[in-house]
Design a protein around this motif. Structure first.
Motif, PDB file in Angstrom:
ATOM      1  N   TYR A   1       0.842  -1.188   0.000  1.00 54.33           N
ATOM      2  CA  TYR A   1       0.000   0.000   0.000  1.00 54.33           C
ATOM      3  C   TYR A   1       0.876   1.237   0.000  1.00 54.33           C
ATOM      4  O   TYR A   1       2.108   1.140   0.070  1.00 54.33           O
ATOM      5  CB  TYR A   1      -0.911   0.004   1.238  1.00 54.33           C
ATOM      6  N   ASN A   2       0.254   2.417  -0.069  1.00 52.33           N
ATOM      7  CA  ASN A   2       0.990   3.675   0.036  1.00 52.33           C
ATOM      8  C   ASN A   2       0.084   4.706   0.713  1.00 52.33           C
ATOM      9  O   ASN A   2      -1.026   4.375   1.145  1.00 52.33           O
ATOM     10  CB  ASN A   2       1.500   4.144  -1.330  1.00 52.33           C
ATOM     11  N   LEU A   3       0.538   5.921   0.797  1.00 54.64           N
ATOM     12  CA  LEU A   3      -0.235   6.960   1.480  1.00 54.64           C
ATOM     13  C   LEU A   3      -1.570   7.212   0.784  1.00 54.64           C
ATOM     14  O   LEU A   3      -2.584   7.450   1.443  1.00 54.64           O
ATOM     15  CB  LEU A   3       0.578   8.251   1.592  1.00 54.64           C
ATOM     16  N   ASP A   4      -1.606   7.123  -0.545  1.00 57.22           N
ATOM     17  CA  ASP A   4      -2.876   7.274  -1.266  1.00 57.22           C
ATOM     18  C   ASP A   4      -3.882   6.214  -0.816  1.00 57.22           C
ATOM     19  O   ASP A   4      -5.070   6.505  -0.665  1.00 57.22           O
ATOM     20  CB  ASP A   4      -2.670   7.154  -2.781  1.00 57.22           C
ATOM     21  N   THR A   5      -3.415   5.005  -0.599  1.00 54.60           N
ATOM     22  CA  THR A   5      -4.296   3.925  -0.148  1.00 54.60           C
ATOM     23  C   THR A   5      -4.937   4.289   1.182  1.00 54.60           C
ATOM     24  O   THR A   5      -6.149   4.137   1.370  1.00 54.60           O
ATOM     25  CB  THR A   5      -3.507   2.612   0.017  1.00 54.60           C
ATOM     26  N   ILE A   6      -4.137   4.800   2.102  1.00 50.30           N
ATOM     27  CA  ILE A   6      -4.648   5.162   3.419  1.00 50.30           C
ATOM     28  C   ILE A   6      -5.682   6.278   3.307  1.00 50.30           C
ATOM     29  O   ILE A   6      -6.735   6.241   3.956  1.00 50.30           O
ATOM     30  CB  ILE A   6      -3.489   5.542   4.365  1.00 50.30           C
ATOM     31  N   LYS A   7      -5.413   7.258   2.476  1.00 50.54           N
ATOM     32  CA  LYS A   7      -6.377   8.350   2.287  1.00 50.54           C
ATOM     33  C   LYS A   7      -7.703   7.821   1.739  1.00 50.54           C
ATOM     34  O   LYS A   7      -8.787   8.273   2.140  1.00 50.54           O
ATOM     35  CB  LYS A   7      -5.793   9.407   1.358  1.00 50.54           C
ATOM     36  N   LEU A   8      -7.638   6.851   0.834  1.00 49.34           N
ATOM     37  CA  LEU A   8      -8.855   6.269   0.280  1.00 49.34           C
ATOM     38  C   LEU A   8      -9.598   5.427   1.315  1.00 49.34           C
ATOM     39  O   LEU A   8     -10.834   5.424   1.357  1.00 49.34           O
ATOM     40  CB  LEU A   8      -8.537   5.440  -0.958  1.00 49.34           C
ATOM     41  N   LEU A   9      -8.850   4.724   2.151  1.00 52.33           N
ATOM     42  CA  LEU A   9      -9.498   3.950   3.214  1.00 52.33           C
ATOM     43  C   LEU A   9     -10.298   4.872   4.127  1.00 52.33           C
ATOM     44  O   LEU A   9     -11.426   4.563   4.515  1.00 52.33           O
ATOM     45  CB  LEU A   9      -8.452   3.182   4.030  1.00 52.33           C
ATOM     46  N   GLU A  10      -9.720   5.991   4.447  1.00 48.09           N
ATOM     47  CA  GLU A  10     -10.412   6.959   5.289  1.00 48.09           C
ATOM     48  C   GLU A  10     -11.649   7.508   4.558  1.00 48.09           C
ATOM     49  O   GLU A  10     -12.730   7.617   5.145  1.00 48.09           O
ATOM     50  CB  GLU A  10      -9.461   8.089   5.664  1.00 48.09           C
ATOM     51  N   LYS A  11     -11.499   7.810   3.286  1.00 44.82           N
ATOM     52  CA  LYS A  11     -12.620   8.333   2.484  1.00 44.82           C
ATOM     53  C   LYS A  11     -13.803   7.375   2.490  1.00 44.82           C
ATOM     54  O   LYS A  11     -14.960   7.796   2.597  1.00 44.82           O
ATOM     55  CB  LYS A  11     -12.150   8.584   1.044  1.00 44.82           C
ATOM     56  N   TYR A  12     -13.529   6.083   2.377  1.00 40.07           N
ATOM     57  CA  TYR A  12     -14.586   5.080   2.304  1.00 40.07           C
ATOM     58  C   TYR A  12     -14.943   4.488   3.666  1.00 40.07           C
ATOM     59  O   TYR A  12     -15.593   3.458   3.746  1.00 40.07           O
ATOM     60  CB  TYR A  12     -14.247   4.008   1.268  1.00 40.07           C
TER      61      TYR A  12
END
Length: 95
Positions: A43-54
């Motif tokens: 994963y990367n930081l973008d993945t974490i941001k998307l997890l939070e979004k969803y």
């Protein structure tokens, strides 16, 4: 959805994977899905941001990269990659 290594995908591709897998599992289980395990631990930081979004609350990583201060998205887990159940059992018996 496809179990891709998320850090190799564009943010748009990651978003499709996270959104679709969550909606599919929620439809099957009739429960809210709030926990995610990174495919192959990648994963990367973008993945974490998307997890939070969803609205995922937790994510499990084989080897946390520590790319973010929100530790609930980088919870350590054990990866099991053995191609044979007998190899897996042998490894577990050593411990």
């Amino acid at each position: 959805v496809n179990h891709f290594e998320l850090d190799n995908l564009t943010i748009e591709e990651q978003e499709e994977e996270l959104y679709s897998s969550k909606k599919t599992l929620e439809k099957i289980t009739k429960e809210e899905i709030d926990t995610f395990a990174y495919p192959s631990g990648r994963y990367n930081l973008d993945t974490i941001k998307l997890l939070e979004k969803y609205r995922y609350n937790y994510a499990l990583a084989v080897n946390p990269y520590k790319v973010d201060t929100r530790i609930n998205y980088e919870i350590p887990r054990v990866g099991i990659y053995s191609k044979s159940i007998l190899k897996l059992i042998a490894k577990l018996m050593v411990y």
